[in-house]
Enzyme design. Structure first.
Site, short mmCIF file in Angstrom:
data_model
loop_
_atom_site.label_atom_id
_atom_site.label_comp_id
_atom_site.label_asym_id
_atom_site.label_seq_id
_atom_site.Cartn_x
_atom_site.Cartn_y
_atom_site.Cartn_z
N HIS A 170 -2.66 -1.13 -3.20
CA HIS A 170 -3.74 -0.15 -3.03
C HIS A 170 -3.40 1.10 -3.83
CE1 HIS A 170 -4.44 -2.08 1.19
NE2 HIS A 170 -4.97 -2.79 0.22
N ASP A 179 -4.58 -4.70 6.07
CA ASP A 179 -4.98 -5.55 4.94
C ASP A 179 -3.84 -6.47 4.55
OD1 ASP A 179 -6.69 -6.49 2.93
OD2 ASP A 179 -5.86 -5.09 1.46
N MET A 190 -0.28 1.28 5.11
CA MET A 190 -1.12 1.61 6.25
C MET A 190 -2.14 0.51 6.50
SD MET A 190 -1.89 5.62 5.29
CE MET A 190 -3.34 5.64 6.35
N SER A 225 0.86 -1.18 0.00
CA SER A 225 0.00 0.00 0.00
C SER A 225 0.89 1.23 0.00
CB SER A 225 -0.94 -0.04 1.21
OG SER A 225 -1.87 1.02 1.16
N THR A 226 0.77 2.11 0.99
CA THR A 226 1.55 3.34 1.02
C THR A 226 3.05 3.03 0.97
OG1 THR A 226 -0.16 4.37 2.35
CG2 THR A 226 1.99 5.45 2.31
#
Length: 354
Positions: free
Chosen positions: A191, A287, A284, A165-166
């Site tokens: 993401h 997930d 973050m 993600s991030t």
């Protein structure tokens, strides 16, 4: 209680500056300390206000956001969240910004959108907590490829599944640039806004040895190919034990995400079991943590990115605390470890055929 994250909002549109500021100020843990309409105003405001985080528009007069970001990362590294139009051109520029060192990106809202900048405040708070990483020497280019020569690598019967993600743009480039042209079939959920994933797959394809493409429903998993989950309305899964392929399934968001890393990892655990490697990278939230645990329980080998090399030690931290991570590694070592775990043994594992 820690002090609110202090933010400078930079955008050439007074309306957009006002909207972003109002959304951020509605969170008690965020404080908009200033606004700027272009790079010159922003430079003066950064010196005067010393914000924790900057939100930065990509398309601005005089000096665009990318040029200004490069100056920030060279002269005064700090967390920057890019604000981009949800177009192909905007996606290309945003991906370049993430490689330069931007913390994350958000898309400008479309007319009538119910929840504009929905998770911007959470990203700002995470960015403010990540300031320590900007004390390191900034990088302006992705690392040079050191992929294992194709002739030296033979893949065994393995599937690789990666979730991020991030910070995932930089992380995935770093990992995949270690892959040879005949890498194991690899599926990825990152993401990312819906319009960005196609551009990101194309960018990875240019930078890496294997073929990287946005996953399509029914695409067969083949040696030398990497499949990136498309953003939007469906989750990526793998299916069909006799001829493994991608499946794009319509389901509600999981852990607030669609596509979700947990959905991908769950399917890999069921399909491949011990013939899989699961990797959870910077991001973050949580997930992917539960799905990685299912993969480990099914016999898969599992890797988590370590705290020091993460942009955000969220997803890997939760996975580690659950016991889902067999081994934590710095980002620079993960690509090579994947290849070690997926290489065919000399005594002769039956090979996947493409």
């Amino acid at each position: 209680m820690s002090a609110p994250a202090r933010v400078l909002v930079v955008d050439d549109s007074p309306t957009m500056r006002g909207l972003i500021s109002a959304i951020l100020n509605s969170d008690p843990d965020v404080d908009v300390v200033g606004q700027a309409g272009d790079a010159m105003e922003a430079r003066a405001a950064i010196k005067q206000l010393n914000p924790d985080v900057v939100t930065l528009d990509i398309e601005m007069p005089n000096m665009n956001g990318l040029e200004f970001l490069e100056k920030i990362m060279t002269l005064r590294p700090m967390p920057v969240i890019m604000v981009s139009t949800m177009t192909h051109r905007g996606a290309e520029a945003t991906l370049a910004a993430l490689e330069i060192g931007a913390f994350d990106c958000v898309g400008k809202p479309m007319p009538g959108e119910a929840d504009p900048f929905g998770d911007l405040a959470e990203k700002v708070k995470a960015a403010a907590r990540s300031q320590h990483r900007y004390n390191r020497v900034p990088r302006s280019e992705p690392p040079a490829s050191r992929a294992v020569p194709t002739s030296d690598f033979r893949v065994g019967r393995k599937i690789v599944a990666i979730g991020s993600s991030t910070g995932g743009v930089e992380a995935l480039i770093t990992v995949l640039q270690k892959f040879p042209r005949n890498c194991p079939p690899t599926v990825i959920t990152q993401h990312m806004p819906p319009t960005f994933t196609k551009s990101f797959a194309e960018r990875l394809n240019r930078l890496c040895e294997p073929v990287v493409e946005e996953a399509t429903d029914g695409a067969r998993l083949e040696i030398g190919k990497v499949y990136l989950a498309p953003g939007g309305e469906r989750h990526l899964q793998v299916a069909n034990a006799t001829a493994p392929c991608c499946r794009l399934v319509e389901r509600p968001p999981v852990n607030g995400h669609r596509p979700s890393v947990d959905v991908l990892f769950d399917s890999v655990a069921e399909l491949a079991g011990r013939s899989a490697v699961g990797v959870i990278l910077t991001g973050m939230g949580r997930d992917g943590a539960a799905g990685l645990l299912k993969m480990r329980h099914a016999g898969a080998r599992t890797i988590g990115q370590d705290e020091k090399s993460c942009v955000v030690y969220g997803m890997p931290r939760v996975a580690h605390e659950l016991g889902a991570v067999e081994r934590q590694l710095p980002l620079a070592a993960i690509g090579e470890e994947i290849l070690k775990l997926t290489a065919a043994r000399k005594e002769g594992i039956e090979h996947v055929t493409s």
